[in-house]
Design an enzyme around this catalytic site. Sequence first.
Site, PDB file in Angstrom:
ATOM      1  N   PHE A  47       0.834  -1.203   0.000  1.00 15.52           N
ATOM      2  CA  PHE A  47       0.000   0.000   0.000  1.00 15.52           C
ATOM      3  C   PHE A  47       0.864   1.246   0.000  1.00 15.52           C
ATOM      4  O   PHE A  47       1.857   1.317   0.737  1.00 15.52           O
ATOM      5  CB  PHE A  47      -0.863   0.067   1.265  1.00 15.52           C
ATOM      6  CG  PHE A  47      -1.816  -1.070   1.471  1.00 15.52           C
ATOM      7  CD1 PHE A  47      -3.115  -1.023   0.976  1.00 15.52           C
ATOM      8  CD2 PHE A  47      -1.415  -2.189   2.199  1.00 15.52           C
ATOM      9  CE1 PHE A  47      -4.004  -2.067   1.201  1.00 15.52           C
ATOM     10  CE2 PHE A  47      -2.299  -3.240   2.437  1.00 15.52           C
ATOM     11  CZ  PHE A  47      -3.601  -3.174   1.927  1.00 15.52           C
ATOM     12  N   ASP A  48       0.455   2.243  -0.775  1.00 14.56           N
ATOM     13  CA  ASP A  48       0.957   3.588  -0.565  1.00 14.56           C
ATOM     14  C   ASP A  48       0.342   4.124   0.726  1.00 14.56           C
ATOM     15  O   ASP A  48      -0.647   3.586   1.240  1.00 14.56           O
ATOM     16  CB  ASP A  48       0.561   4.459  -1.760  1.00 14.56           C
ATOM     17  CG  ASP A  48       1.062   5.887  -1.639  1.00 14.56           C
ATOM     18  OD1 ASP A  48       2.125   6.106  -1.031  1.00 14.56           O
ATOM     19  OD2 ASP A  48       0.371   6.788  -2.148  1.00 14.56           O
ATOM     20  N   GLY A  49       0.902   5.214   1.241  1.00 17.46           N
ATOM     21  CA  GLY A  49       0.408   5.769   2.493  1.00 17.46           C
ATOM     22  C   GLY A  49      -0.615   6.867   2.294  1.00 17.46           C
ATOM     23  O   GLY A  49      -1.826   6.649   2.390  1.00 17.46           O
TER      24      GLY A  49
END
Length: 307
Positions: A162-164
Amino acid sequence: MAMTLSDKLVVAISSRALFDFEEENRLFDPDHPQGYMQLQLDRLDVPARPGVAFSLVKKLLAFNEPAQQRVEVVVLSRNDPVSGMRVFRSAKAHGLDSVQRGVFTQGAAPFRYLRPLGAHLFLSANAADVNEALAMGFPAAQVATQSAQASAAHPHEVRIAFDGDAVLFSDEAERVFQSAGLDAFQAHEVEKALLPLPPGPFKPFLSALHRLQQSGAPSMRIRTALVTARGAPAHERAIQTLMSWQIAVDEAMFLGGMPKGEFLREFEPDFFFDDQTGHVTSAARHVPAGHVSSGIANLAVGVAPVP
């Protein structure tokens, strides 16, 4: 007693996200769909090739046991019901016998059925459907249909990256970066390091994965990674936020703006979620990837479709 999916992780997925229907899709004409429908009927007994999200779905379904069904995958598709027959036959041919539910809308928007399903994730190749799902509060991503296939190196481990900001977390910090630049962003995040970020659109999916991991499946596990353009000192707020949720990720990559693709190649996820098309394009050269059209970065570009 009526059947319910409330105790399961529910993934809703379009036929093009689960299977490679790109050749068929090139022939589709919304004004004259009969040719597409006939082609699918002619290929009824020809199993479609695995699509971008196939590995993710197959591994999540491996959490199911005869005594405990933990995951439900439902096909949610703009296909017609006749083409839906090929989807189910393809699923069976590839060993996905537990994919038994589907909604086929023959061109109508299918996202409205996410609510009765209680979906924790929606994957589709249709950008408009993904945008509507996100607006309704469901974690959703537009699959990059030309993504590389997932690695087969980890058959007993679901790997998700996941990106943040604007994915797991809100776009609060990204808005500061977009409006005032990197130095202001760093100062903002240092000042608020102990203040958890508000949740982003994929926090419910991460929570559902955490519950699935805790369910005690004997032969499968989940490995997650946070892959973010943040670097020190802005990394602290991201970690503090996850700690406040009482959810740990297995790996965290604070790349300080470096391209993500080659790092993801080494992590070998079954899927990667990011809100910026540039990062999705970089990732898709190596791993299955999807665009989360959320946050200020997408407002600025008008939510362009993923190539």
